[in-house]
Write an enzyme that holds these catalytic residues in place. Sequence first.
Site, PDB file in Angstrom:
ATOM      1  N   GLY A  98       0.600  -1.258   0.135  1.00 31.63           N
ATOM      2  CA  GLY A  98      -0.441   0.048  -0.017  1.00 31.63           C
ATOM      3  C   GLY A  98       0.360   1.691  -0.384  1.00 31.63           C
TER       4      GLY A  98
ATOM      5  N   GLU B 269       3.986  -6.651   2.148  1.00 30.48           N
ATOM      6  CA  GLU B 269       3.295  -7.054   0.911  1.00 30.48           C
ATOM      7  C   GLU B 269       3.171  -6.468  -0.394  1.00 30.48           C
ATOM      8  OE1 GLU B 269      -0.526  -8.379   1.287  1.00 30.48           O
ATOM      9  OE2 GLU B 269      -0.131 -10.228   2.484  1.00 30.48           O
ATOM     10  N   PRO B 270       5.071  -4.785  -0.714  1.00 33.93           N
ATOM     11  CA  PRO B 270       4.501  -4.077  -1.525  1.00 33.93           C
ATOM     12  C   PRO B 270       4.862  -4.625  -2.720  1.00 33.93           C
ATOM     13  CG  PRO B 270       7.177  -4.508  -0.831  1.00 33.93           C
ATOM     14  CD  PRO B 270       6.084  -5.526  -0.058  1.00 33.93           C
TER      15      PRO B 270
ATOM     16  N   ARG C 231       3.769  -1.584  -5.575  1.00 37.30           N
ATOM     17  CA  ARG C 231       3.778  -0.293  -6.510  1.00 37.30           C
ATOM     18  C   ARG C 231       4.795   0.339  -6.064  1.00 37.30           C
ATOM     19  NH1 ARG C 231      -1.107   2.834  -7.911  1.00 37.30           N
ATOM     20  NH2 ARG C 231      -2.293   1.637  -6.201  1.00 37.30           N
TER      21      ARG C 231
ATOM     22  N   ARG D 247      -4.547   2.114 -16.222  1.00 35.15           N
ATOM     23  CA  ARG D 247      -5.566   3.194 -14.906  1.00 35.15           C
ATOM     24  C   ARG D 247      -5.736   4.152 -15.586  1.00 35.15           C
ATOM     25  NH1 ARG D 247      -1.847   4.881 -12.024  1.00 35.15           N
ATOM     26  NH2 ARG D 247      -3.148   3.963 -10.045  1.00 35.15           N
TER      27      ARG D 247
ATOM     28  N   TYR E  25      -9.374   4.573 -13.584  1.00 34.00           N
ATOM     29  CA  TYR E  25      -9.163   5.181 -12.398  1.00 34.00           C
ATOM     30  C   TYR E  25      -9.367   7.059 -12.980  1.00 34.00           C
ATOM     31  CZ  TYR E  25      -7.699   0.188 -11.079  1.00 34.00           C
ATOM     32  OH  TYR E  25      -7.089  -1.092 -10.704  1.00 34.00           O
TER      33      TYR E  25
ATOM     34  N   CYS F 269     -11.669   2.292 -29.701  1.00 35.84           N
ATOM     35  CA  CYS F 269     -12.376   2.650 -30.167  1.00 35.84           C
ATOM     36  C   CYS F 269     -13.160   2.682 -29.486  1.00 35.84           C
ATOM     37  CB  CYS F 269     -13.141   2.188 -31.089  1.00 35.84           C
ATOM     38  SG  CYS F 269     -12.202   1.909 -32.761  1.00 35.84           S
ATOM     39  N   GLU F 270     -12.623   4.212 -27.970  1.00 34.33           N
ATOM     40  CA  GLU F 270     -13.882   4.199 -26.779  1.00 34.33           C
ATOM     41  C   GLU F 270     -13.422   5.689 -26.409  1.00 34.33           C
ATOM     42  OE1 GLU F 270     -14.974   2.197 -23.568  1.00 34.33           O
ATOM     43  OE2 GLU F 270     -14.403  -0.078 -24.574  1.00 34.33           O
TER      44      GLU F 270
ATOM     45  N   TYR G  89       1.061  -2.286 -12.098  1.00 34.28           N
ATOM     46  CA  TYR G  89      -0.268  -2.146 -12.759  1.00 34.28           C
ATOM     47  C   TYR G  89       0.529  -1.668 -13.905  1.00 34.28           C
ATOM     48  CZ  TYR G  89      -0.748  -3.435  -7.510  1.00 34.28           C
ATOM     49  OH  TYR G  89      -1.046  -3.092  -6.722  1.00 34.28           O
TER      50      TYR G  89
HETATM   51  N1  LLP Z   1      -1.670  -6.836  -0.210  1.00 36.12           N
HETATM   52  C1  LLP Z   1      -2.515  -6.867  -1.197  1.00 36.12           C
HETATM   53  C2  LLP Z   1      -3.584  -8.464  -0.469  1.00 36.12           C
HETATM   54  C3  LLP Z   1      -3.237  -6.269  -2.204  1.00 36.12           C
HETATM   55  O1  LLP Z   1      -4.961  -6.538  -2.728  1.00 36.12           O
HETATM   56  C4  LLP Z   1      -2.654  -5.376  -2.980  1.00 36.12           C
HETATM   57  C5  LLP Z   1      -3.218  -4.530  -4.135  1.00 36.12           C
HETATM   58  C6  LLP Z   1      -0.818  -5.641  -2.567  1.00 36.12           C
HETATM   59  C7  LLP Z   1      -0.658  -6.477  -1.306  1.00 36.12           C
HETATM   60  C8  LLP Z   1      -0.077  -4.467  -2.821  1.00 36.12           C
HETATM   61  O2  LLP Z   1      -0.528  -3.427  -3.083  1.00 36.12           O
HETATM   62  P1  LLP Z   1       0.500  -1.845  -2.973  1.00 36.12           P
HETATM   63  O3  LLP Z   1       1.752  -1.788  -2.711  1.00 36.12           O
HETATM   64  O4  LLP Z   1       0.776  -1.669  -4.879  1.00 36.12           O
HETATM   65  O5  LLP Z   1       0.349  -0.580  -3.204  1.00 36.12           O
HETATM   66  N2  LLP Z   1      -4.877  -1.149 -10.403  1.00 36.12           N
HETATM   67  C9  LLP Z   1      -5.279  -0.447  -8.988  1.00 36.12           C
HETATM   68  C10 LLP Z   1      -3.808  -1.383  -7.634  1.00 36.12           C
HETATM   69  C11 LLP Z   1      -4.738  -2.245  -6.752  1.00 36.12           C
HETATM   70  C12 LLP Z   1      -4.146  -2.856  -5.977  1.00 36.12           C
HETATM   71  C13 LLP Z   1      -4.945  -4.163  -5.722  1.00 36.12           C
HETATM   72  N3  LLP Z   1      -3.656  -4.486  -4.746  1.00 36.12           N
HETATM   73  C14 LLP Z   1      -3.802   0.715  -9.991  1.00 36.12           C
HETATM   74  O6  LLP Z   1      -3.065   0.795 -10.982  1.00 36.12           O
HETATM   75  O7  LLP Z   1      -3.863   1.133  -8.996  1.00 36.12           O
END
Ligand code: LLP
Length: 417
Positions: free
Chosen positions: A239, A273-274, A276, A312, A316, A342-343, A371
């Site tokens: 996150g 669980e990083p 992004r 993205r 979003y 075509c959108e 992502y």
């Molecule tokens: N752990 C779990 C259980 C998750 O659901 C996620 C992301 C992560 C770890 C990794 O999160 P991060 O560190 O990347 O923030 N497609 C969206 C992001 C969806 C995130 C889903 N879960 C975007 O492009 O912004």
Amino acid sequence: MNHFQYVDNDLFCEKVAVKDIASQVGTPFYLYSHATLTRHIRGFQESFASVPHLVCFSVKANSNLAVLKIFINNGAGLDIVSGGELYRGLKAGCSADKIVYSGVGKSAREIREALEAGILMFNVESPQELEQINAIAGEMGKKAPVAIRVNPDVDPQTHPYISTGMKKAKFGINIQEAVQEYRKAATLPNIEVIGVDCHIGSQLTKLSPFVDAIEKIRLLVATLQEEGFAIRYLDLGGGLGITYEDETPPDFDGYAQAIINATKGLNLTLVFEPGRVLTGNAGILVCKVLYTKKGEVKNFVISDGAMNDLARPALYGAFQGILPVDRSQQDTLVADVVGPICESGDFFARDREIAAFQPGDLLAVTSAGAYGFTMSSNYNSRPRVPEILVKEDQILTVRERESYENLIQGENIPDNL
Ligand code: LLP
């Protein structure tokens, strides 16, 4: 040290000019920097060096085997959410005992495969899933290691589509009901409870939601420990946000200090669980301008990359930077950068002041390493683009461009048609 930078007027990735890669592999393509990926994983690891921890890269952010391998080489495990991600992780050489498995909908087959492989733990998201894992582990004569994903009900203050830790979210088990669920787990013969898990959302730019979540979880951990549960792992999910435009997220050390303080005295191995934060700014999407056109009220820059390649902005309304690969021409214009799909939603930028691109120019969509490719599709029958890794002066193709044959792979026209 930023590994995507201009040398005179040419954008470079490490020691290679982006335009040289474009002439070698064509456009569009994803481009990742080995040095940036390495710096990120090492920086994350080092900031937690003073406490027992395991960094499990979230495969959904970037699942390329070579990217996974770079993290694995630097001591990381993986956070997976499907049988496909398990397959990739094992293929990349991750040892199964460094894999955590999250997600609300693990199928029987996926649970079996993960038990077979011997993963570190399942992050269980519902009472029925717990029963299912117990039953399958029983059939296989195994004990399944689990953490329960609790939903601490904190507002991560991010985009609603990527907020996951609030009451209304589909994820995890309400923290008030969690103790009940743990007690239940203790009665199941093929379950071994080893952890507590939470993930509150993605692209967080403040520390307070992480700290608030930990405060709530501390109470749960204390209760569980009093009741004799041998909790060993606290999985705090991913996150941590990145700078796309002008966000100022905490750096690794700031994040680590806040978490180390908030978890002091718990004596648990911290799991992260990083996704992004490790790959987002280690990658760009390089496209070529096909045409420009002046509509009645807007200018359009039409690129050969589209929403199927990078979803993205369309999905979003997310901001992604747009840079000229050659910045020698200094004029700018306000335009929409759009793709051939075509959108109307097929755009990378809207009403943005950008370089005055001309047909044939290369543009880089920045912060595209997370992502990006993983959310790409073949919509409009567009072959998926290659992924290129630069390591110093080497250009390594870590995924080939798809061909038209790839597009119809597995399809057939039945004889009786
Ligand atoms: N752990 C779990 C259980 C998750 O659901 C996620 C992301 C992560 C770890 C990794 O999160 P991060 O560190 O990347 O923030 N497609 C969206 C992001 C969806 C995130 C889903 N879960 C975007 O492009 O912004």
